[in-house]
Design a protein around this motif. Structure first.
Motif: not given
Length: 107
Positions: A4-8, A41-51
């Motif tokens: 979560s920290s990395f994703f943030d 980074v790609g996984w983080a962005l996949k989780a944030a596409v609708d953000s």
């Protein structure tokens, strides 16, 4: 590395990419201190596409739109980039020489 920290941290960098510019997955990974974590980074962005983050402004190291399948349509990412003035090469990749943005301190 705490996910979560990395994703943030990834989200903080992606939020800074200006309209009309793109960053690579590797640029973002390096900016958050994990140079070898471009795939994450790609996984983080996949989780944030609708953000509401400008995830469409992140491309692979060659300028290819590898994340396009995670958007509402296969052409959504390209349409967004073109509407911001991003140009593409003859083979369909973002012209990185013209549009690449790197986070402060990486150049």
């Amino acid at each position: 590395m705490a996910t979560s920290s990395f994703f943030d941290r990834v989200y903080d960098v992606v939020a800074q990419i200006p309209a009309g510019r793109v960053a690579t997955y590797g640029d973002i990974a390096e900016a958050v201190g994990q140079r070898s974590a471009a795939r994450t980074v790609g996984w983080a962005l996949k989780a944030a596409v609708d953000s509401g983050l400008p995830c469409h402004r992140v491309v692979n190291r060659h300028g290819a739109l590898t994340g396009k399948r995670h958007f509402p349509s296969p052409t959504f990412m390209e349409e967004c980039l073109r509407s911001e003035g991003v140009t593409f090469t003859d083979d369909g990749r973002v012209d990185l020489e013209q549009h690449r943005w790197t986070p402060e301190g990486l150049r």
